[in-house]
Design an enzyme around this catalytic site. Structure first.
Site, PDB file in Angstrom:
ATOM      1  N   LYS A 131      80.590  49.019  14.670  1.00  0.00           N
ATOM      2  CA  LYS A 131      81.790  49.653  15.222  1.00  0.00           C
ATOM      3  C   LYS A 131      81.688  51.172  15.107  1.00  0.00           C
ATOM      4  O   LYS A 131      81.927  51.901  16.051  1.00  0.00           O
ATOM      5  CB  LYS A 131      83.020  49.116  14.474  1.00  0.00           C
ATOM      6  CG  LYS A 131      84.344  49.610  14.988  1.00  0.00           C
ATOM      7  CD  LYS A 131      85.506  48.921  14.265  1.00  0.00           C
ATOM      8  CE  LYS A 131      86.823  49.598  14.610  1.00  0.00           C
ATOM      9  NZ  LYS A 131      87.973  48.969  13.953  1.00  0.00           N
TER      10      LYS A 131
ATOM     11  N   GLU B   2      73.567  50.419   5.998  1.00  0.00           N
ATOM     12  CA  GLU B   2      72.678  49.253   6.095  1.00  0.00           C
ATOM     13  C   GLU B   2      72.193  49.054   7.528  1.00  0.00           C
ATOM     14  O   GLU B   2      70.998  48.838   7.786  1.00  0.00           O
ATOM     15  CB  GLU B   2      73.421  47.983   5.640  1.00  0.00           C
ATOM     16  CG  GLU B   2      73.779  47.940   4.173  1.00  0.00           C
ATOM     17  CD  GLU B   2      75.152  48.546   3.866  1.00  0.00           C
ATOM     18  OE1 GLU B   2      75.619  49.413   4.637  1.00  0.00           O
ATOM     19  OE2 GLU B   2      75.741  48.152   2.849  1.00  0.00           O
TER      20      GLU B   2
ATOM     21  N   GLY C 273      87.084  45.302  12.182  1.00  0.00           N
ATOM     22  CA  GLY C 273      85.731  44.745  12.040  1.00  0.00           C
ATOM     23  C   GLY C 273      85.742  43.245  11.827  1.00  0.00           C
ATOM     24  O   GLY C 273      85.025  42.501  12.503  1.00  0.00           O
ATOM     25  N   ARG C 274      86.560  42.774  10.887  1.00  0.00           N
ATOM     26  CA  ARG C 274      86.540  41.339  10.566  1.00  0.00           C
ATOM     27  C   ARG C 274      87.271  40.493  11.604  1.00  0.00           C
ATOM     28  O   ARG C 274      87.360  39.276  11.462  1.00  0.00           O
ATOM     29  CB  ARG C 274      87.109  41.102   9.168  1.00  0.00           C
ATOM     30  CG  ARG C 274      88.498  41.664   8.940  1.00  0.00           C
ATOM     31  CD  ARG C 274      88.833  41.674   7.444  1.00  0.00           C
ATOM     32  NE  ARG C 274      90.032  42.436   7.136  1.00  0.00           N
ATOM     33  CZ  ARG C 274      90.069  43.740   6.994  1.00  0.00           C
ATOM     34  NH1 ARG C 274      88.973  44.450   7.178  1.00  0.00           N
ATOM     35  NH2 ARG C 274      91.188  44.361   6.689  1.00  0.00           N
TER      36      ARG C 274
ATOM     37  N   GLU D 153      89.177  40.657   2.221  1.00  0.00           N
ATOM     38  CA  GLU D 153      89.201  42.067   2.626  1.00  0.00           C
ATOM     39  C   GLU D 153      90.588  42.424   3.161  1.00  0.00           C
ATOM     40  O   GLU D 153      91.044  43.555   3.033  1.00  0.00           O
ATOM     41  CB  GLU D 153      88.123  42.338   3.691  1.00  0.00           C
ATOM     42  CG  GLU D 153      87.791  43.812   3.831  1.00  0.00           C
ATOM     43  CD  GLU D 153      86.489  44.057   4.588  1.00  0.00           C
ATOM     44  OE1 GLU D 153      85.632  44.782   4.076  1.00  0.00           O
ATOM     45  OE2 GLU D 153      86.334  43.519   5.692  1.00  0.00           O
TER      46      GLU D 153
ATOM     47  N   HIS E 197      78.137  17.163  -5.186  1.00  0.00           N
ATOM     48  CA  HIS E 197      77.038  16.963  -6.140  1.00  0.00           C
ATOM     49  C   HIS E 197      76.804  18.218  -6.959  1.00  0.00           C
ATOM     50  O   HIS E 197      75.765  18.372  -7.594  1.00  0.00           O
ATOM     51  CB  HIS E 197      75.769  16.550  -5.392  1.00  0.00           C
ATOM     52  CG  HIS E 197      75.973  15.281  -4.629  1.00  0.00           C
ATOM     53  ND1 HIS E 197      75.667  14.047  -5.130  1.00  0.00           N
ATOM     54  CD2 HIS E 197      76.544  15.063  -3.409  1.00  0.00           C
ATOM     55  CE1 HIS E 197      76.003  13.111  -4.248  1.00  0.00           C
ATOM     56  NE2 HIS E 197      76.542  13.711  -3.200  1.00  0.00           N
TER      57      HIS E 197
ATOM     58  N   LYS F 260      80.693  52.572  -1.539  1.00  0.00           N
ATOM     59  CA  LYS F 260      79.839  53.203  -0.525  1.00  0.00           C
ATOM     60  C   LYS F 260      79.558  54.651  -0.902  1.00  0.00           C
ATOM     61  O   LYS F 260      78.427  55.132  -0.825  1.00  0.00           O
ATOM     62  CB  LYS F 260      80.583  53.234   0.815  1.00  0.00           C
ATOM     63  CG  LYS F 260      80.414  52.040   1.680  1.00  0.00           C
ATOM     64  CD  LYS F 260      80.967  52.386   3.071  1.00  0.00           C
ATOM     65  CE  LYS F 260      81.355  51.175   3.861  1.00  0.00           C
ATOM     66  NZ  LYS F 260      81.995  51.497   5.134  1.00  0.00           N
TER      67      LYS F 260
END
Ligand code: G6Q
Length: 553
Positions: free
Chosen positions: A212, A218, A272-273, A358, A389, A517
């Site tokens: 965005k 990253e 973003g999410r 978030e 399990h 960050k």
């Protein structure tokens, strides 16, 4: 419990606190008692929407408590705030903008106005450009620099620019083209991109740089590595043919060398999410095709209308939110497990982890006051039956009460019914076991029937007791197709919104990720330079860097 009448003068938080102490001070009926006293419980504690059924009858909620919580949603102005959300008001108040991801899946409204402008024509145009570009990769008409068709598409993005597309492509595997493979690189850990590129041929690989802001460390680092990998084998001129981008910052994309025909924008009113519905969904469209992607958008759009139109008492996202508020704020359950009995939803818990944590991991109200009481719970989960399990031991017998959302399809997409019957049986059995448990008397009787003597029974029985009365909800849907996936995501989006409104927090910002960050950027040169002074650092950070330097020799 009858506090509705005299509670109107109290704030929502105070009302929640009052409900909490009322519940703590009286013995509450167990889920089994609630069923025994109320033959209509399942009838009234489930909602159907098309093929989708939301069953919340196995929660500890009584009818009276549900009425209290519904009144609380009214007191928190959920209907008015929902209207403000859909009207495009600047509901994201700390960033001064709307949260209008619903506009991306709205095929019904005549117009949606943001800052005096109808955004729907632009949304439709971008969607059509994405569809055409995706199709040219799917059908092989778009070629790479050497004239080969693309067989691999690598989406480089992180957080909201990774989790949605990665989750959806995995969820919709049976709908994906077999002509090419999708890959997702997100972590700055060089292992991620190295392992991905290892088996790929640059001549057949298209990259999508999904960001965005087009500044994320990253993503920019991985994009640069991918660019260098491509250039090393095909030369600089290949970049414009092998890279595409999705961003709201088209100016920054241009500098990377990606031509405008391969760049797809979206608006800052898409968080973003919440962005997989936008051109961030490019990887999904390449995988499943534009028609299937539209079905996904339409599925989510149907839930948007249900959320807007259904009365609170029959409104699935509202009920999911109220159940969550009851478990978290009133019963004090710290976490919420999401357990899809649907292997292809393997990344859905991680996706919801971001969506929920978030959005609602906040400590101040919309106007900056410290919150009183708990906001978002810890969200976690893994698919069943595998979880049975592993961590289900704690859910069944541990000291933490973990409310569970089970998700399961009525029908498999594979021909083999046997596997799916076993899957469904396991899913339903977990909910049943959590609710019913097994008493000491029942265990003793079973052990006696097995022929154990008194001493052996006394020693073993306590370990085999299940307290029961552990809450779960179940979402049962027809099959995991694009429309259903769209519905499931939208249900959780709106659940998160309703909870945020009740807690009076802003779910659409994420300042909490900033400090980490910032410090990473400050530490990067110190970490890279083996001689940089550690004097300004705290003792632990300095000690760790010093030891690393020693190990590096
Ligand atoms: C999502 C968050 C965050 C964001 C990533 C990637 O709501 O804001 O997860 O999506 O940090 O950001 P860019 O898309 O700007 O690279």
């Amino acid at each position: 419990m009858n506090q509705q009448s005299d509670s109107s003068a109290l704030s929502v938080t105070e009302q929640l606190a009052r409900l909490k102490s009322a519940v703590a001070s009286q013995t509450q009926p167990t889920i089994l008692q609630l069923f025994a006293e109320d033959p209509r419980r399942f009838e009234d504690f489930h909602v159907r929407f098309g093929a989708l059924l939301f069953d919340y009858s196995k929660q500890r909620l009584s009818r009276a408590m549900l009425a209290e919580l519904t009144a609380l949603a009214q007191a928190a102005h959920v209907p008015a705030r929902r209207a403000a959300l859909f009207a495009g008001n600047a509901i994201n108040n700390t960033e001064g903008r709307p949260a209008l991801h619903m506009a991306l899946r709205d095929f019904v409204s005549p117009r949606i106005v943001v800052n005096g402008e109808d955004v729907l024509p632009d949304v439709a145009e971008t969607r059509a450009r994405v569809a055409a570009f995706a199709e040219s990769i799917r059908d092989g008409s778009l070629k790479g620099a050497t004239g080969k068709r693309f067989r691999h598409v690598v989406n480089i993005g992180i957080g909201g620019s990774d989790l949605g597309p990665a989750m959806a492509v995995r969820a919709l595997k049976p709908f994906c083209t077999r002509e090419l493979a999708l890959h997702f690189v997100s972590n700055v850990d060089g292992a991620d991109i190295a392992d991905t590129l290892e088996a790929l041929d640059p001549a057949e690989t298209m990259f999508i740089v999904a960001s965005k802001t087009f500044t994320t460390q990253e993503t920019m680092t991985n994009a640069a590595t991918a660019r260098a990998w491509l250039v090393a084998s095909l030369g600089e001129a290949a970049v414009s043919r092998h890279f595409s981008a999705v961003s709201t910052r088209l100016d920054r994309v241009a500098a990377f060398g990606i031509p405008p025909s391969k760049v797809f924008g979206f608006h800052d009113w898409v968080g973003g999410r919440y962005s997989l519905w936008s051109s961030i969904g490019l990887a999904i469209v390449i995988a499943i095709g534009a028609k299937n992607f539209e079905a996904m958008l339409r599925g989510a759009g149907e839930i948007d209308r249900h959320f807007q139109e259904a009365p609170l008492e029959r409104n699935i996202p509202v009920l999911m939110a109220l159940v969550g508020i009851y478990n978290h704020n009133i019963l004090g359950c710290a976490t919420q497990a999401i357990i899809p009995y649907d292997q292809r939803l393997g990344r859905f818990p991680a996706y919801l982890q971001q969506l929920d944590m978030e959005s609602n991991g906040k400590g101040v109200t919309r106007d900056g006051q410290k919150v009183h009481g708990a906001t978002g719970p810890v969200i976690w989960g893994e698919p069943g039956t595998n979880g049975q399990h592993a961590f289900f031991q704690l859910i069944h017998q541990g000291t933490e009460i973990v409310p569970v959302d089970f998700l399961v399809a009525a029908k498999p997409l594979e021909a083999d019914a046997h596997h799916h019957n076993l899957l469904v049986a396991n899913c339903l059995a977990q909910g049943e076991a959590l609710m019913k448990g097994r008493t000491l008397a029942e265990v003793e009787a079973l052990l006696r029937a097995e022929g154990l003597d008194g001493a052996a029974i006394a020693a073993l029985a306590p370990h085999k007791v299940f307290s029961g009365n552990r809450p779960s909800s179940t979402l049962l849907y027809g099959e995991l197709d694009p429309a259903t996936l769209g519905m499931l995501i939208a249900l959780y989006e709106h659940k998160v919104f309703v909870q945020a409104m009740i807690w009076d927090i802003n779910p659409f910002d994420q300042w909490g990720v900033e400090l980490g960050k910032e410090l990473a950027n400050r530490l990067a040169p110190v970490v890279a330079d083996g001689k940089a002074s550690l004097a300004a650092l705290d003792a632990s950070t300095a000690g760790l860097i010093a030891w690393r330097r020693q190990l590096q020799g």
